[in-house]
Design an enzyme around this catalytic site. Sequence first.
Site, PDB file in Angstrom:
ATOM      1  N   ARG A  13      17.706 -16.182  10.504  1.00  0.00           N
ATOM      2  CA  ARG A  13      17.256 -14.778  10.479  1.00  0.00           C
ATOM      3  C   ARG A  13      16.987 -14.283  11.914  1.00  0.00           C
ATOM      4  O   ARG A  13      17.184 -13.104  12.213  1.00  0.00           O
ATOM      5  CB  ARG A  13      15.997 -14.620   9.617  1.00  0.00           C
ATOM      6  CG  ARG A  13      16.207 -14.883   8.148  1.00  0.00           C
ATOM      7  CD  ARG A  13      17.128 -13.871   7.491  1.00  0.00           C
ATOM      8  NE  ARG A  13      16.506 -12.580   7.289  1.00  0.00           N
ATOM      9  CZ  ARG A  13      17.167 -11.418   7.328  1.00  0.00           C
ATOM     10  NH1 ARG A  13      18.469 -11.393   7.575  1.00  0.00           N
ATOM     11  NH2 ARG A  13      16.532 -10.278   7.125  1.00  0.00           N
ATOM     12  N   ASP A  26       7.858 -19.319   9.401  1.00  0.00           N
ATOM     13  CA  ASP A  26       7.654 -18.829   8.033  1.00  0.00           C
ATOM     14  C   ASP A  26       6.159 -18.603   7.812  1.00  0.00           C
ATOM     15  O   ASP A  26       5.354 -19.541   7.893  1.00  0.00           O
ATOM     16  CB  ASP A  26       8.206 -19.870   7.047  1.00  0.00           C
ATOM     17  CG  ASP A  26       8.195 -19.367   5.625  1.00  0.00           C
ATOM     18  OD1 ASP A  26       7.321 -18.527   5.274  1.00  0.00           O
ATOM     19  OD2 ASP A  26       9.044 -19.810   4.843  1.00  0.00           O
ATOM     20  N   ASN A  55       3.243  -6.403  10.762  1.00  0.00           N
ATOM     21  CA  ASN A  55       4.094  -5.632   9.844  1.00  0.00           C
ATOM     22  C   ASN A  55       4.634  -6.459   8.681  1.00  0.00           C
ATOM     23  O   ASN A  55       4.858  -5.923   7.591  1.00  0.00           O
ATOM     24  CB  ASN A  55       5.251  -5.051  10.673  1.00  0.00           C
ATOM     25  CG  ASN A  55       6.382  -4.557   9.810  1.00  0.00           C
ATOM     26  OD1 ASN A  55       6.376  -3.422   9.351  1.00  0.00           O
ATOM     27  ND2 ASN A  55       7.383  -5.408   9.556  1.00  0.00           N
ATOM     28  N   TYR A 104      -0.666  -7.873  -4.808  1.00  0.00           N
ATOM     29  CA  TYR A 104      -0.211  -7.136  -3.628  1.00  0.00           C
ATOM     30  C   TYR A 104      -1.276  -6.128  -3.185  1.00  0.00           C
ATOM     31  O   TYR A 104      -1.614  -6.040  -1.993  1.00  0.00           O
ATOM     32  CB  TYR A 104       1.095  -6.418  -3.947  1.00  0.00           C
ATOM     33  CG  TYR A 104       1.617  -5.547  -2.824  1.00  0.00           C
ATOM     34  CD1 TYR A 104       2.242  -6.112  -1.712  1.00  0.00           C
ATOM     35  CD2 TYR A 104       1.490  -4.156  -2.871  1.00  0.00           C
ATOM     36  CE1 TYR A 104       2.727  -5.316  -0.684  1.00  0.00           C
ATOM     37  CE2 TYR A 104       1.970  -3.354  -1.846  1.00  0.00           C
ATOM     38  CZ  TYR A 104       2.586  -3.941  -0.752  1.00  0.00           C
ATOM     39  OH  TYR A 104       3.060  -3.150   0.277  1.00  0.00           O
ATOM     40  N   LYS A 116      -3.239  -5.748   0.473  1.00  0.00           N
ATOM     41  CA  LYS A 116      -3.141  -4.552   1.322  1.00  0.00           C
ATOM     42  C   LYS A 116      -4.533  -3.979   1.600  1.00  0.00           C
ATOM     43  O   LYS A 116      -4.757  -3.344   2.641  1.00  0.00           O
ATOM     44  CB  LYS A 116      -2.203  -3.529   0.687  1.00  0.00           C
ATOM     45  CG  LYS A 116      -0.738  -3.971   0.687  1.00  0.00           C
ATOM     46  CD  LYS A 116      -0.135  -4.027   2.084  1.00  0.00           C
ATOM     47  CE  LYS A 116       0.423  -5.345   2.485  1.00  0.00           C
ATOM     48  NZ  LYS A 116       1.046  -5.348   3.828  1.00  0.00           N
ATOM     49  N   VAL A 147       8.998   3.685   0.603  1.00  0.00           N
ATOM     50  CA  VAL A 147      10.309   3.976   1.197  1.00  0.00           C
ATOM     51  C   VAL A 147      11.333   2.891   0.853  1.00  0.00           C
ATOM     52  O   VAL A 147      10.969   1.733   0.604  1.00  0.00           O
ATOM     53  CB  VAL A 147      10.188   4.135   2.734  1.00  0.00           C
ATOM     54  CG1 VAL A 147       9.461   5.423   3.072  1.00  0.00           C
ATOM     55  CG2 VAL A 147       9.493   2.947   3.366  1.00  0.00           C
ATOM     56  N   THR A 195      13.198   0.342   1.605  1.00  0.00           N
ATOM     57  CA  THR A 195      13.562  -0.893   2.295  1.00  0.00           C
ATOM     58  C   THR A 195      13.848  -1.943   1.227  1.00  0.00           C
ATOM     59  O   THR A 195      13.790  -1.659   0.030  1.00  0.00           O
ATOM     60  CB  THR A 195      12.387  -1.367   3.153  1.00  0.00           C
ATOM     61  OG1 THR A 195      11.276  -1.559   2.268  1.00  0.00           O
ATOM     62  CG2 THR A 195      12.022  -0.358   4.222  1.00  0.00           C
TER      63      THR A 195
HETATM   64  N1  LIG Z   1       8.629  -0.304   1.858  1.00  0.00           N
HETATM   65  C1  LIG Z   1       7.585   0.299   1.316  1.00  0.00           C
HETATM   66  O1  LIG Z   1       7.716   1.173   0.447  1.00  0.00           O
HETATM   67  C2  LIG Z   1       6.192  -0.062   1.769  1.00  0.00           C
HETATM   68  C3  LIG Z   1       5.132   0.654   1.208  1.00  0.00           C
HETATM   69  C4  LIG Z   1       3.839   0.358   1.620  1.00  0.00           C
HETATM   70  C5  LIG Z   1       3.617  -0.623   2.562  1.00  0.00           C
HETATM   71  N2  LIG Z   1       4.671  -1.315   3.079  1.00  0.00           N
HETATM   72  C6  LIG Z   1       4.376  -2.381   4.054  1.00  0.00           C
HETATM   73  O2  LIG Z   1       5.248  -2.267   5.172  1.00  0.00           O
HETATM   74  C7  LIG Z   1       5.479  -3.574   5.727  1.00  0.00           C
HETATM   75  C8  LIG Z   1       6.967  -3.769   5.957  1.00  0.00           C
HETATM   76  O3  LIG Z   1       7.607  -3.688   4.692  1.00  0.00           O
HETATM   77  P1  LIG Z   1       9.169  -3.401   4.526  1.00  0.00           P
HETATM   78  O4  LIG Z   1       9.286  -2.346   3.497  1.00  0.00           O
HETATM   79  O5  LIG Z   1       9.811  -3.241   5.835  1.00  0.00           O
HETATM   80  O6  LIG Z   1       9.627  -4.793   3.851  1.00  0.00           O
HETATM   81  P2  LIG Z   1      10.994  -5.593   3.994  1.00  0.00           P
HETATM   82  O7  LIG Z   1      12.132  -4.688   4.212  1.00  0.00           O
HETATM   83  O8  LIG Z   1      11.003  -6.514   2.816  1.00  0.00           O
HETATM   84  O9  LIG Z   1      10.780  -6.434   5.338  1.00  0.00           O
HETATM   85  C9  LIG Z   1       9.740  -7.378   5.406  1.00  0.00           C
HETATM   86  C10 LIG Z   1       9.868  -8.194   6.668  1.00  0.00           C
HETATM   87  O10 LIG Z   1       8.912  -9.266   6.612  1.00  0.00           O
HETATM   88  C11 LIG Z   1       9.603 -10.513   6.734  1.00  0.00           C
HETATM   89  N3  LIG Z   1       8.964 -11.583   5.980  1.00  0.00           N
HETATM   90  C12 LIG Z   1       8.637 -11.579   4.667  1.00  0.00           C
HETATM   91  N4  LIG Z   1       8.128 -12.770   4.316  1.00  0.00           N
HETATM   92  C13 LIG Z   1       8.137 -13.546   5.436  1.00  0.00           C
HETATM   93  C14 LIG Z   1       7.771 -14.869   5.704  1.00  0.00           C
HETATM   94  N5  LIG Z   1       7.287 -15.701   4.762  1.00  0.00           N
HETATM   95  N6  LIG Z   1       7.886 -15.337   6.967  1.00  0.00           N
HETATM   96  C15 LIG Z   1       8.393 -14.532   7.928  1.00  0.00           C
HETATM   97  N7  LIG Z   1       8.786 -13.270   7.732  1.00  0.00           N
HETATM   98  C16 LIG Z   1       8.663 -12.777   6.495  1.00  0.00           C
HETATM   99  C17 LIG Z   1      10.984 -10.222   6.182  1.00  0.00           C
HETATM  100  O11 LIG Z   1      11.880 -11.230   6.580  1.00  0.00           O
HETATM  101  P3  LIG Z   1      13.334 -11.356   5.835  1.00  0.00           P
HETATM  102  O12 LIG Z   1      14.126 -10.197   6.361  1.00  0.00           O
HETATM  103  O13 LIG Z   1      13.847 -12.676   6.253  1.00  0.00           O
HETATM  104  O14 LIG Z   1      13.063 -11.255   4.362  1.00  0.00           O
HETATM  105  C18 LIG Z   1      11.241  -8.849   6.794  1.00  0.00           C
HETATM  106  O15 LIG Z   1      11.592  -8.950   8.151  1.00  0.00           O
HETATM  107  C19 LIG Z   1       4.857  -4.586   4.755  1.00  0.00           C
HETATM  108  O16 LIG Z   1       3.637  -5.044   5.266  1.00  0.00           O
HETATM  109  C20 LIG Z   1       4.625  -3.763   3.497  1.00  0.00           C
HETATM  110  O17 LIG Z   1       3.531  -4.236   2.727  1.00  0.00           O
HETATM  111  C21 LIG Z   1       5.963  -1.046   2.711  1.00  0.00           C
END
Ligand SMILES: NC(=O)c1ccc[n+]([C@@H]2O[C@H](COP(=O)([O-])OP(=O)(O)OC[C@H]3O[C@@H](n4cnc5c(N)ncnc54)[C@H](OP(=O)(O)O)[C@@H]3O)[C@@H](O)[C@H]2O)c1
Length: 267
Positions: A47, A65, A91, A163, A167, A194, A196
């Site tokens: 990754r 990890d 993040n 979850y 948070k 959003v 993602t």
């Molecule tokens: N998207 C939303 O709607 C939303 C809403 C509210 C809050 N958030 C918050 O925003 C933040 C980012 O979310 P996102 O939407 O960007 O999520 P995402 O697209 O799933 O990306 C999450 C990132 O964290 C990494 N990750 C997850 N588990 C890991 C582990 N065990 N070790 C190392 N890296 C790890 C992932 O790696 P991989 O790429 O290898 O999986 C990825 O780079 C999070 O804290 C989330 O709670 C998001």
Amino acid sequence: MARIFITGSSDGLGLMAARLLIEQGHSVAAEGGIRAAVVLHARSQQRADEAQNKLPAAESVVVGDLTSITQTRHIADQVNQLGTFDAVIHNAGIGYQEPKRIVTEDGLSHVLAVNTIAPYILTALITRPKRLVYLSSVLHQDGDPSLNDLIWADRSWVGRQAYADTKLHDVLLAFAIARRWPSNLSNALEPGWVPTKMGGSSATDDLDQAYRTQVWLAVSDAPAALVSGEYFYHMNRKHPLPATRDVSLQDRLLDFCSRVTGVELPA
Ligand SMILES: NC(=O)c1ccc[n+]([C@@H]2O[C@H](COP(=O)([O-])OP(=O)(O)OC[C@H]3O[C@@H](n4cnc5c(N)ncnc54)[C@H](OP(=O)(O)O)[C@@H]3O)[C@@H](O)[C@H]2O)c1
């Protein structure tokens, strides 16, 4: 120019925030020319290679990890070996759809390990940056402020609740740090729902706004960004769950994290 470390920046909002910082010109002179002063983080070497390919201008990528306390400690070591940072953006996160309780090598629930324990360890062990930014969610409002059974040993598993709890912890952590480290800026934010990998394709909020607040809190010199112990949505202050202001609750979370990790938060 600032130097920023972003956890979970191989994808999603972390990667988008890193790209924006690089576009904004946060860069350093290095062997072979100017390099962006943005350090990425990925869960594995594969990754990490993918992340570096997506953002070749990033300074480097640290690997580990976050489900593992040992690996998370090693991430902090790697970051410290790179020097000091102006900002760390906590993040990385995993979402609300785990259908059953997954137990990590440390006996924690998977969601708690990544979303709560890992940012605590990295906060405690990375050389203190000027600014700390924690990704929360509007769902923190549904988090359980009793802080009972944090490892879900006695409760029947509900992924969304697990979850939401973590948070809430992220906001408690941000506010605890703001109080304990008054010379540093520590804030939390919600990015909106959003599309993602975590948010899924049905998500309805504005993706282009979702990663900007973390960048703004990390580097902006606008007076509105130079605050501490606040909660944001789309670069505006927003009221978090009132329980997040409860100092004894903040301290109970820190005590729990310290007990399960063996890592003390520096005074
Ligand atoms: N998207 C939303 O709607 C939303 C809403 C509210 C809050 N958030 C918050 O925003 C933040 C980012 O979310 P996102 O939407 O960007 O999520 P995402 O697209 O799933 O990306 C999450 C990132 O964290 C990494 N990750 C997850 N588990 C890991 C582990 N065990 N070790 C190392 N890296 C790890 C992932 O790696 P991989 O790429 O290898 O999986 C990825 O780079 C999070 O804290 C989330 O709670 C998001």
